[in-house]
Design a protein around this motif. Structure first.
Motif, PDB file in Angstrom:
ATOM      1  N   ALA A  68      15.017  97.450 -43.354  1.00 32.35           N
ATOM      2  CA  ALA A  68      15.989  98.532 -43.160  1.00 32.35           C
ATOM      3  C   ALA A  68      15.811  99.185 -41.799  1.00 32.35           C
ATOM      4  CB  ALA A  68      15.844  99.572 -44.272  1.00 32.35           C
ATOM      5  N   SER A  69      14.566  99.207 -41.299  1.00 34.10           N
ATOM      6  CA  SER A  69      14.317  99.866 -40.019  1.00 34.10           C
ATOM      7  C   SER A  69      14.962  99.124 -38.862  1.00 34.10           C
ATOM      8  CB  SER A  69      12.816 100.002 -39.778  1.00 34.10           C
ATOM      9  OG  SER A  69      12.232  98.740 -39.575  1.00 34.10           O
ATOM     10  N   LEU A  70      15.323  97.864 -39.048  1.00 33.98           N
ATOM     11  CA  LEU A  70      15.979  97.099 -37.992  1.00 33.98           C
ATOM     12  C   LEU A  70      17.389  96.660 -38.412  1.00 33.98           C
ATOM     13  CD1 LEU A  70      12.983  94.973 -36.705  1.00 33.98           C
ATOM     14  CD2 LEU A  70      14.256  96.678 -35.417  1.00 33.98           C
ATOM     15  N   ALA A  71      17.878  97.243 -39.481  1.00 36.89           N
ATOM     16  CA  ALA A  71      19.214  96.875 -39.963  1.00 36.89           C
ATOM     17  C   ALA A  71      20.252  97.135 -38.883  1.00 36.89           C
ATOM     18  CB  ALA A  71      19.548  97.674 -41.216  1.00 36.89           C
ATOM     19  N   GLN A 118       5.970 100.173 -36.438  1.00 35.90           N
ATOM     20  CA  GLN A 118       7.326 100.302 -35.868  1.00 35.90           C
ATOM     21  C   GLN A 118       7.275 100.432 -34.344  1.00 35.90           C
ATOM     22  OE1 GLN A 118      10.390 100.188 -37.152  1.00 35.90           O
ATOM     23  NE2 GLN A 118      11.450 100.847 -35.299  1.00 35.90           N
ATOM     24  N   GLU A 119       6.260 101.163 -33.833  1.00 35.64           N
ATOM     25  CA  GLU A 119       6.156 101.417 -32.388  1.00 35.64           C
ATOM     26  C   GLU A 119       6.020 100.126 -31.584  1.00 35.64           C
ATOM     27  OE1 GLU A 119       5.635 104.081 -34.999  1.00 35.64           O
ATOM     28  OE2 GLU A 119       3.671 103.183 -34.658  1.00 35.64           O
ATOM     29  N   HIS A 120       5.582  99.055 -32.218  1.00 34.90           N
ATOM     30  CA  HIS A 120       5.438  97.770 -31.517  1.00 34.90           C
ATOM     31  C   HIS A 120       6.763  97.336 -30.893  1.00 34.90           C
ATOM     32  CE1 HIS A 120       3.695  93.710 -30.882  1.00 34.90           C
ATOM     33  NE2 HIS A 120       4.930  93.311 -31.072  1.00 34.90           N
ATOM     34  N   PHE A 121       7.885  97.765 -31.507  1.00 36.15           N
ATOM     35  CA  PHE A 121       9.200  97.277 -31.081  1.00 36.15           C
ATOM     36  C   PHE A 121       9.898  98.197 -30.082  1.00 36.15           C
ATOM     37  CE2 PHE A 121       8.393  95.370 -35.248  1.00 36.15           C
ATOM     38  CZ  PHE A 121       8.406  94.045 -34.874  1.00 36.15           C
ATOM     39  N   VAL A 122       9.174  99.232 -29.631  1.00 34.40           N
ATOM     40  CA  VAL A 122       9.755 100.098 -28.597  1.00 34.40           C
ATOM     41  C   VAL A 122       9.542  99.423 -27.247  1.00 34.40           C
ATOM     42  CG1 VAL A 122       9.657 102.339 -27.461  1.00 34.40           C
ATOM     43  CG2 VAL A 122       9.302 102.167 -29.944  1.00 34.40           C
TER      44      VAL A 122
END
Ligand SMILES: CCCCC/C=C\C/C=C\C/C=C\C/C=C\CCCC(=O)SCCNC(=O)CCNC(=O)[C@H](O)C(C)(C)COP(=O)(O)OP(=O)(O)OC[C@H]1O[C@@H](n2cnc3c(N)ncnc32)[C@H](O)[C@@H]1OP(=O)(O)O
Length: 183
Positions: A42-45, A175-179
């Motif tokens: 959901a966090s990357l939906a 999640q921060e990995h994808f910033v």
């Protein structure tokens, strides 16, 4: 958990997993989520830029994700001419990308965010342009942040001959990995 569809389907061949992609004794064997909302996904939906599955990735593989049945995730894509290596046949790197997507998808369905740490591929048969490639992936174990996942790609239908087998280790990240850096 369906433990090893590949071992059953290819008697006489060694499995694809090396010691580095085999879970240690005592690793947990959690189930993949069977549909419904998964927090990590959901966090990357709405992100459609993925080279593997994004509909905005013009030259991507446009892999179509299916569901999960008995712990096995399915997805598929159609080989286009821009995916060629040798004339008329799919490039091995494209097939590795497809396996990365399938195995990565299975890891994400454990409910956390993962990136590929290691990916091993065995190529068993050539895949022609125009073929529908049917991918399956399943988790063989989780040890700390490491998810061990295996999968296979078949042509000529979901139960056709195996063309590619793969095993990988996916590492859980926040999640921060994808910033993106600098943003
Ligand atoms: C990624 C995109 C996701 C997009 C999803 C979008 C929508 C969601 C919808 C559906 C999902 C569908 C599909 C799935 C999606 C994607 C599939 C493609 C995925 C990718 O295309 S993803 C890009 C390529 N990938 C990278 O870009 C990783 C670059 N790399 C790093 O970012 C770091 O390297 C990291 C974070 C891996 C580790 O760094 P770190 O500092 O956090 O952790 P550390 O090094 O301490 O390792 C902790 C434990 O992992 C073990 N470990 C580490 N590396 C290993 C290796 N190579 N082999 C075996 N084990 C390994 C250690 O041995 C230790 O194990 P232990 O705990 O037992 O000691």
């Amino acid at each position: 958990m369906t433990s090893s569809p590949s071992a059953a389907s290819s008697p006489g061949r060694p499995g694809p997993a090396s010691p580095r992609t085999t879970p240690p004794p005592g690793a947990a064997t959690p189930e993949l989520a069977e549909g419904g909302a998964v927090v990590a996904l959901a966090s990357l939906a709405g992100f459609e830029g993925c080279f593997g599955c994004g509909t905005d990735a013009e030259n991507g593989l446009r892999i179509r994700h299916g569901g999960v049945v008995d712990g096995v995730m399915t997805c598929e894509f159609t080989v286009r001419k821009e995916h060629q290596g040798a004339p008329g046949f799919c490039h091995g790197g494209v097939l590795a990308t497809a396996m990365d997507e399938a195995l990565g998808g299975a890891a994400w369905l454990l409910g956390n965010r993962y990136v590929t740490g290691r990916l091993e591929t065995d190529y068993l048969a050539p895949v022609p342009v125009g073929a529908d490639v049917h991918l399956r992936a399943w988790c063989t174990g989780v040890d700390g942040r490491k998810a061990f996942v295996e999968g296979e790609a078949r042509t000529g239908g979901p139960d056709g001959p195996v063309a590619v087998r793969a095993a990988g280790v996916f590492i859980e990240v926040p999640q921060e990995h994808f910033v993106p850096q600098g943003s």
